[in-house]
Design an enzyme around this catalytic site. Structure first.
Site, PDB file in Angstrom:
ATOM      1  N   ASP A   1       0.866  -1.166   0.001  1.00  0.00           N
ATOM      2  CA  ASP A   1      -0.101   0.086   0.054  1.00  0.00           C
ATOM      3  C   ASP A   1       0.779   1.311  -0.002  1.00  0.00           C
ATOM      4  O   ASP A   1       2.089   1.264   0.590  1.00  0.00           O
ATOM      5  CB  ASP A   1      -0.994   0.019   1.143  1.00  0.00           C
ATOM      6  CG  ASP A   1      -1.964  -1.087   1.104  1.00  0.00           C
ATOM      7  OD1 ASP A   1      -2.534  -1.345  -0.071  1.00  0.00           O
ATOM      8  OD2 ASP A   1      -2.483  -1.432   2.130  1.00  0.00           O
TER       9      ASP A   1
ATOM     10  N   ASP B   1      -6.864  -1.459  -4.539  1.00  0.00           N
ATOM     11  CA  ASP B   1      -7.869  -0.908  -3.722  1.00  0.00           C
ATOM     12  C   ASP B   1      -8.979  -0.075  -4.186  1.00  0.00           C
ATOM     13  O   ASP B   1     -10.034  -0.069  -4.091  1.00  0.00           O
ATOM     14  CB  ASP B   1      -7.423  -0.466  -2.458  1.00  0.00           C
ATOM     15  CG  ASP B   1      -6.571  -1.663  -1.474  1.00  0.00           C
ATOM     16  OD1 ASP B   1      -6.803  -2.704  -1.818  1.00  0.00           O
ATOM     17  OD2 ASP B   1      -5.592  -1.118  -0.892  1.00  0.00           O
TER      18      ASP B   1
END
Length: 165
Positions: free
Chosen positions: A126, A144
């Site tokens: 991330d 995401d």
């Protein structure tokens, strides 16, 4: 010889799979850049509300199950594989529904992008961090984002379907 309808259906499926592949490629490309330019935990200021970071998420959304003993890696890989199969089935049956299929394609690309990370690294990379006035939203990535946009499109599609029905 394939019927015209069958050929059209196959062409639509190719389009939906191309969208999913584009999401996977963009997701993996950005993650490779982050892995090469950042050390784990690094953070770089971009805007007053946005940083680039390098975070490893062994869990799911919002780091759910991140503290588990490692079994979650294979659980989420299996879940991603099952979701992929289900989405492919839905795309074959409903590929003519443009908004629905677009949503599914984005979700498929995001799911595959994160499964690739789990298989390669054992965690999801991330790197997007949004914040304001001391409040930080959990870090996320392109996969995401695609899943989220796809989910919103699914909701909007269903609301329109209910309104029409």
């Amino acid at each position: 010889m394939a019927s015209k309808s069958s050929a059209s259906s196959n062409n639509r499926l190719i389009l939906w799979l191309a969208i999913a592949l584009l999401v996977v490629v963009l997701d993996q490309f950005t993650k490779v850049l982050v892995l090469h330019e950042f050390q784990y935990g690094d953070s770089r200021y971009v805007f007053p509300f946005f940083n680039l970071v390098r975070v490893h998420n062994t869990g799911a959304a919002f780091s759910f199950l991140a503290g588990a003993s490692g079994w979650q890696r294979w659980f989420f890989v299996a879940l991603g594989a099952a979701a992929t199969i289900f989405i492919l089935w839905l795309l074959r049956r409903h590929g003519h529904q443009t908004q629905f299929a677009t949503a599914l394609s984005l979700i498929l690309g995001g799911a595959v992008g994160n499964v690739v990370d789990r298989l390669l690294h054992g965690y999801v990379v991330d790197f997007i961090q949004l914040h304001w006035a001391g409040w930080y939203y959990p870090s996320f990535n392109i996969a995401d984002s695609a899943i989220t946009v796809g989910a919103v499109l699914l909701i909007v599609d269903e609301l329109r379907r209910v309104k029409r029905g």
